[in-house]
Design a protein around this motif. Sequence first.
Motif: not given
Length: 218
Positions: A36-38, A118-121, A123-126
């Motif tokens: 999860l990014p922060y 990587e799948i979670i990342l 979701t929020f990134t490209i």
Amino acid sequence: MNLIFELKLLSDTLIGSGEGWGANIDSDIVFDDIGLPYIPAKRVKGCLKESAIEIVEMFENSGIKFATNGDIEMLFGKPGQMRSSMFSFPNCYLSDYESNRKWLEWLKTKYQELITKEIILGTFTITRQQTAIDNNGIAKVHSLRTKRVLKKGSNFSGKIECNGIEEHLLCLLSLAVSNLRYMGTNRNRGFGCISCNLFDENNISLNKKYINHISKVI
């Protein structure tokens, strides 16, 4: 007093970690242990301090006595001094971070092969790729770089803890929040456009309150 700082990404944004991801990503974002990014507190605090300096310079150039560099040191602290700043800034996390993290941790225990970092990342990134161009308009050899960026539209927030902050300093902080428009890497190349808001404990927008206050005083 606790204040809520909210930040919305108006364009794709790279809050760089200084690291890459294997052979695929040259510049990566900051994220926690499950993906999860922060946004690190030091990054937000540094950007707000730069914004506050701009605010003070704008008032000085306009011949208006509003705040001084000493006020900035009181808000953000002074390098090399033992005294800390007047507020404590936490990391900024995605909306519903705690709830989403618990669910993802549970899902990872049930479906380890399906729910990966990587799948979670993803979701929020490209990923974005950039290359350098020479004077002839041709891409330079070995200049291709791949970056992972946060998607436009993501919302982050954090709780600022204040210890006896004076009203004029709170006004300066609120104006610095309103003035903060860009953050992160390549912010002069289309990345990192943001909007920020500050709310008090009663969910009243301090941006609007102090902009109205300043417009009446000046």
